[in-house]
Design an enzyme around this catalytic site. Structure first.
Site, PDB file in Angstrom:
ATOM      1  N   ARG A 104       0.980  -1.265   0.085  1.00  0.00           N
ATOM      2  CA  ARG A 104       0.030   0.052   0.008  1.00  0.00           C
ATOM      3  C   ARG A 104       0.957   1.326   0.099  1.00  0.00           C
ATOM      4  O   ARG A 104       1.864   1.256   0.725  1.00  0.00           O
ATOM      5  CB  ARG A 104      -0.733  -0.034   1.243  1.00  0.00           C
ATOM      6  CG  ARG A 104      -2.006  -0.970   1.505  1.00  0.00           C
ATOM      7  CD  ARG A 104      -3.037  -0.721   2.090  1.00  0.00           C
ATOM      8  NE  ARG A 104      -2.692  -0.195   3.551  1.00  0.00           N
ATOM      9  CZ  ARG A 104      -3.483   0.232   4.460  1.00  0.00           C
ATOM     10  NH1 ARG A 104      -4.792   0.041   4.255  1.00  0.00           N
ATOM     11  NH2 ARG A 104      -3.018   0.724   5.654  1.00  0.00           N
ATOM     12  N   THR A 108      -1.264   7.559  -0.111  1.00  0.00           N
ATOM     13  CA  THR A 108      -2.699   7.296  -1.132  1.00  0.00           C
ATOM     14  C   THR A 108      -3.543   6.017  -0.313  1.00  0.00           C
ATOM     15  O   THR A 108      -4.626   5.919  -0.686  1.00  0.00           O
ATOM     16  CB  THR A 108      -2.542   6.896  -2.524  1.00  0.00           C
ATOM     17  OG1 THR A 108      -1.957   5.880  -2.795  1.00  0.00           O
ATOM     18  CG2 THR A 108      -1.825   8.085  -3.157  1.00  0.00           C
ATOM     19  N   ASP A 200       0.583  -3.419  12.127  1.00  0.00           N
ATOM     20  CA  ASP A 200       1.019  -3.770  10.848  1.00  0.00           C
ATOM     21  C   ASP A 200       1.472  -5.138  10.560  1.00  0.00           C
ATOM     22  O   ASP A 200       2.465  -5.580  11.549  1.00  0.00           O
ATOM     23  CB  ASP A 200       2.190  -2.773  10.424  1.00  0.00           C
ATOM     24  CG  ASP A 200       2.572  -3.026   9.104  1.00  0.00           C
ATOM     25  OD1 ASP A 200       2.885  -4.111   8.645  1.00  0.00           O
ATOM     26  OD2 ASP A 200       2.515  -2.140   8.247  1.00  0.00           O
ATOM     27  N   ASP A 203       5.073  -5.852   9.412  1.00  0.00           N
ATOM     28  CA  ASP A 203       6.157  -5.453  10.405  1.00  0.00           C
ATOM     29  C   ASP A 203       6.240  -6.490  11.534  1.00  0.00           C
ATOM     30  O   ASP A 203       7.296  -7.074  12.035  1.00  0.00           O
ATOM     31  CB  ASP A 203       5.912  -4.111  10.927  1.00  0.00           C
ATOM     32  CG  ASP A 203       6.434  -3.223   9.845  1.00  0.00           C
ATOM     33  OD1 ASP A 203       6.986  -3.435   9.007  1.00  0.00           O
ATOM     34  OD2 ASP A 203       5.987  -2.127   9.907  1.00  0.00           O
TER      35      ASP A 203
HETATM   36  C1  PRP Z   1      -0.956  -4.718   4.318  1.00  0.00           C
HETATM   37  C2  PRP Z   1      -1.856  -5.989   4.463  1.00  0.00           C
HETATM   38  C3  PRP Z   1      -2.441  -6.223   3.182  1.00  0.00           C
HETATM   39  C4  PRP Z   1      -2.886  -4.887   2.914  1.00  0.00           C
HETATM   40  C5  PRP Z   1      -4.283  -4.454   3.434  1.00  0.00           C
HETATM   41  O1  PRP Z   1       0.204  -4.898   3.383  1.00  0.00           O
HETATM   42  O2  PRP Z   1      -0.738  -7.403   4.468  1.00  0.00           O
HETATM   43  O3  PRP Z   1      -2.033  -6.593   2.093  1.00  0.00           O
HETATM   44  O4  PRP Z   1      -1.931  -3.935   3.846  1.00  0.00           O
HETATM   45  O5  PRP Z   1      -4.727  -3.218   3.241  1.00  0.00           O
HETATM   46  P1  PRP Z   1      -5.891  -2.729   2.122  1.00  0.00           P
HETATM   47  O6  PRP Z   1      -7.055  -3.965   2.155  1.00  0.00           O
HETATM   48  O7  PRP Z   1      -6.173  -1.516   2.660  1.00  0.00           O
HETATM   49  O8  PRP Z   1      -5.185  -2.951   0.683  1.00  0.00           O
HETATM   50  P2  PRP Z   1       1.168  -3.729   3.199  1.00  0.00           P
HETATM   51  O9  PRP Z   1       0.687  -2.809   2.341  1.00  0.00           O
HETATM   52  O10 PRP Z   1       1.540  -3.156   4.602  1.00  0.00           O
HETATM   53  O11 PRP Z   1       2.604  -4.362   2.915  1.00  0.00           O
HETATM   54  P3  PRP Z   1       3.774  -5.463   3.486  1.00  0.00           P
HETATM   55  O12 PRP Z   1       2.706  -6.814   3.484  1.00  0.00           O
HETATM   56  O13 PRP Z   1       4.570  -5.584   2.538  1.00  0.00           O
HETATM   57  O14 PRP Z   1       3.953  -5.062   4.750  1.00  0.00           O
HETATM   58  N1  URA Z   2      -2.504  -3.437   6.853  1.00  0.00           N
HETATM   59  C1  URA Z   2      -2.088  -3.960   8.056  1.00  0.00           C
HETATM   60  O1  URA Z   2      -0.867  -4.667   8.233  1.00  0.00           O
HETATM   61  N2  URA Z   2      -2.636  -3.546   9.113  1.00  0.00           N
HETATM   62  C2  URA Z   2      -3.901  -2.847   9.085  1.00  0.00           C
HETATM   63  O2  URA Z   2      -4.588  -2.627   9.937  1.00  0.00           O
HETATM   64  C3  URA Z   2      -4.119  -2.391   7.586  1.00  0.00           C
HETATM   65  C4  URA Z   2      -3.500  -2.810   6.686  1.00  0.00           C
END
Ligand code: PRP
Ligand code: URA
Length: 209
Positions: A104, A108, A200, A203
């Protein structure tokens, strides 16, 4: 409209509560996600078709059931989706694994694609797209569209925690996809994080913060 299945078994609720705790370390967090993913996969595979086969036990020949039809593919959305693969493949060892890279944009909140590698026979499999968090639904919607664009049509979605906004968005964009979740939380905050959520997920799995 695809169905929404909330798998709220007491053991799942107990384990999610442990995951929500900010003091739970990365090792325990991963272990709990593994265990819940297996339990969710048990539910998401409940409708697999069976066929009758003949088997010879040490006592006699008999007719018995085995899973028939399409094989399964697990498609984690990178990174956090990786944390759900092991639990599912423990239950379904023959499942093939494809990967979709999305993150994400922190400003945005829109998904940015960076990778896609699916099993060669993905369009002949029942695909389970996995990601612990369904927040706005943007990542899930894009990932499912990715897969559909490659000719796949038998798709389910599996998440640990979902926001009502994300569920609605996925159901509107992909009404043919059933969603399996362990918990539906209250709402999204101004940063599009799930409240109360668990923070997160990526993380916490990979210890990057
Ligand atoms: C997180 C999570 C999803 C997304 C959900 O990933 O693992 O993929 O956000 O959010 P959304 O429904 O609003 O799209 P992130 O973008 O943090 O990436 P990462 O897994 O690489 O940390
Ligand atoms: N992605 C995450 O990892 N946690 C949230 O709460 C939303 C998006």
């Amino acid at each position: 409209m695809g169905k929404l299945v909330v798998v709220d078994h007491p053991l799942i609720q107990h384990k999610i509560t442990m995951m929500r705790d900010k003091n739970t370390n990365s090792k325990d967090f991963k272990q709990l996600l593994d265990e819940i993913s297996l339990l969710l996969a048990y539910e998401a595979t409940k409708d697999l078709p069976l066929e009758e086969v003949e088997v010879e036990t040490p006592i006699c020949k008999t007719k018995a059931k085995m899973v028939a039809g399409r094989s399964i593919g697990v498609i984690p959305i990178l990174r956090a989706g990786l944390g759900m693969v092991n639990g599912i493949t423990t239950l379904v060892p023959n499942a093939k694994v494809g990967h979709i890279g999305l993150y994400r944009n922190p400003r945005t909140h829109l998904p940015v694609e960076y990778y896609c590698k699916l099993p060669a026979d993905a369009n002949q499999r029942t695909l389970i797209v996995v990601d612990p968090m369904l927040a706005t639904g943007g990542s899930a919607i894009a990932a499912i569209q990715f897969i559909k664009d490659r000719g796949c049509s038998d798709i389910k979605m599996m998440n640990l925690i979902a926001a009502p906004e994300g569920i609605q968005a996925v159901q509107a964009a992909h009404p043919d996809v059933d969603i399996y979740v362990a918990a539906v939380d209250d709402h999204l905050n101004e940063n599009a994080y799930i409240v109360p959520g668990l923070g997160d997920a990526g993380d916490r799995i990979f210890g990057t913060k």
